[in-house]
Design a protein around this motif. Structure first.
Motif, PDB file in Angstrom:
ATOM      1  N   TYR A 124     -64.433 -12.244 -93.203  1.00 32.22           N
ATOM      2  CA  TYR A 124     -65.366 -11.704 -92.201  1.00 32.22           C
ATOM      3  C   TYR A 124     -66.342 -12.779 -91.748  1.00 32.22           C
ATOM      4  O   TYR A 124     -66.676 -12.875 -90.568  1.00 32.22           O
ATOM      5  N   GLN A 125     -66.750 -13.621 -92.683  1.00 34.28           N
ATOM      6  CA  GLN A 125     -67.656 -14.719 -92.312  1.00 34.28           C
ATOM      7  C   GLN A 125     -66.953 -15.649 -91.325  1.00 34.28           C
ATOM      8  O   GLN A 125     -67.541 -16.043 -90.312  1.00 34.28           O
ATOM      9  N   LYS A 126     -65.686 -15.919 -91.555  1.00 34.00           N
ATOM     10  CA  LYS A 126     -64.934 -16.781 -90.631  1.00 34.00           C
ATOM     11  C   LYS A 126     -64.777 -16.102 -89.264  1.00 34.00           C
ATOM     12  O   LYS A 126     -64.840 -16.737 -88.216  1.00 34.00           O
ATOM     13  N   THR A 127     -64.619 -14.778 -89.293  1.00 35.66           N
ATOM     14  CA  THR A 127     -64.520 -14.022 -88.027  1.00 35.66           C
ATOM     15  C   THR A 127     -65.814 -14.156 -87.235  1.00 35.66           C
ATOM     16  O   THR A 127     -65.804 -14.416 -86.030  1.00 35.66           O
ATOM     17  N   ILE A 128     -66.928 -14.027 -87.922  1.00 36.09           N
ATOM     18  CA  ILE A 128     -68.237 -14.170 -87.250  1.00 36.09           C
ATOM     19  C   ILE A 128     -68.361 -15.590 -86.687  1.00 36.09           C
ATOM     20  O   ILE A 128     -68.731 -15.777 -85.525  1.00 36.09           O
ATOM     21  N   PHE A 160     -69.398 -16.773 -82.829  1.00 31.96           N
ATOM     22  CA  PHE A 160     -70.688 -17.441 -82.557  1.00 31.96           C
ATOM     23  C   PHE A 160     -70.445 -18.939 -82.440  1.00 31.96           C
ATOM     24  O   PHE A 160     -69.806 -19.546 -83.295  1.00 31.96           O
ATOM     25  N   GLU A 161     -70.989 -19.554 -81.386  1.00 35.84           N
ATOM     26  CA  GLU A 161     -70.781 -20.998 -81.208  1.00 35.84           C
ATOM     27  C   GLU A 161     -71.544 -21.786 -82.276  1.00 35.84           C
ATOM     28  O   GLU A 161     -72.576 -21.330 -82.747  1.00 35.84           O
ATOM     29  N   GLY A 162     -70.948 -22.960 -82.633  1.00 35.47           N
ATOM     30  CA  GLY A 162     -71.658 -23.798 -83.618  1.00 35.47           C
ATOM     31  C   GLY A 162     -71.475 -23.279 -85.032  1.00 35.47           C
ATOM     32  O   GLY A 162     -70.970 -22.182 -85.259  1.00 35.47           O
ATOM     33  N   ASP A 163     -71.875 -24.146 -86.018  1.00 37.79           N
ATOM     34  CA  ASP A 163     -71.671 -23.750 -87.423  1.00 37.79           C
ATOM     35  C   ASP A 163     -72.940 -23.136 -88.006  1.00 37.79           C
ATOM     36  O   ASP A 163     -72.965 -22.728 -89.146  1.00 37.79           O
TER      37      ASP A 163
END
Ligand SMILES: O=C(O)[C@H](O)[C@@H](O)[C@H](O)[C@H](O)COP(=O)(O)O
Length: 253
Positions: free
Chosen positions: A124-128, A132-135
């Protein structure tokens, strides 16, 4: 009514007649935020909570006007259960909201119950990150939150080690005091990086906890008290019953 919390952060408290009034004012607020975000940034990123929040949103939002194609819908937390489980927050919204508005499947980002809860949180974190642009830490336009009778929010429960998570954006829990036990949840770094956090609480059953969260000084602070966007707004929509024990003078109108 606007009051100032410690650290000069502003907080708005909207007292409504009843839960229907909370739902109506909340839906107006969400749509205004959506249309403002789309105008400014061409996109609207929102996080939804489970429980009563679905009841407040699902009737009113479809009646209002917004460019649904610009919405990106996430979940502030999710019960880690199959989609056909009645506890699944995503499925509740899919049936009662998404089926009524022009949201495409690729605009809504559910948990993957087919993974282990540990893997699901990482995924889910990778999906977010992919939306969202940028890290850097994702900055949601709006996060819609509930508060449990113990002062929890999302799946962040009093006294749980998850409250101290500072690195992960999405964490997992396997011993949720509120069933079902397995959940994924946004963490405080993400919650407090949002442009706007909104709580909605109704009913006399929440009054004592609302008072503790908004006027109390419990140490350590309750999870719902720890939602204080560092560069964002904080708004509480309460019905009179849930606000019934608040002493703040400005509320006595
Ligand atoms: O999926 C969940 O269980 C929620 O995200 C949870 O954090 C909820 O918001 C609170 O428990 C308040 O729920 P109620 O408003 O229904 O009491």
């Amino acid at each position: 009514m606007v009051d100032t919390m410690a650290g000069n952060q502003e907080r708005r408290i909207e007292i409504c007649e009843n839960d229907g009034d909370v739902a109506s004012k909340l839906c107006d607020y969400v749509i205004n935020k959506a249309n403002e975000s789309v105008k400014k940034r061409g996109i609207f990123t929102i996080g939804l909570s489970g429980g009563s929040m679905a009841k407040y949103l699902c009737d009113g939002l479809p009646e209002r006007v917004t460019d649904w194609s610009k919405w990106r819908v996430f979940f502030c937390d999710e019960r880690h259960v199959p989609y056909d489980n009645p506890e699944c927050t995503y499925s509740i919204y899919k049936k009662n909201l998404m089926s009524k508005v022009a949201l495409k499947v690729d605009q809504v980002f559910p948990d993957d119950p087919g993974l282990s809860v540990e893997k699901a949180a990482d995924t889910y974190q990778k999906t977010i990150q992919s939306v969202f642009e940028g890290d850097g830490l994702p900055r949601f336009d709006l996060l819609l939150l509930g508060m449990g009778p113990d002062g929890h929010t999302c799946s962040l429960f009093p006294g749980h080690p998850l409250l101290e998570e500072t690195k992960k954006w999405v964490a997992f829990i396997k011993d949720s005091p509120k069933p079902p036990p397995e959940r994924i949840t946004l963490t405080f770094p993400v919650l407090n990086n949002t442009r706007c956090a909104v709580f909605a609480s109704c009913g006399a059953g929440k009054a004592q906890m609302v008072k503790e969260v908004l006027e109390g000084h419990i140490d350590p602070p309750l999870p719902a008290s720890r939602v204080r966007p560092t560069k964002g707004e904080l708004v509480w929509f309460l019905d009179k019953a849930a606000a019934g024990l608040l002493e703040s003078k400005a509320l006595q109108n």
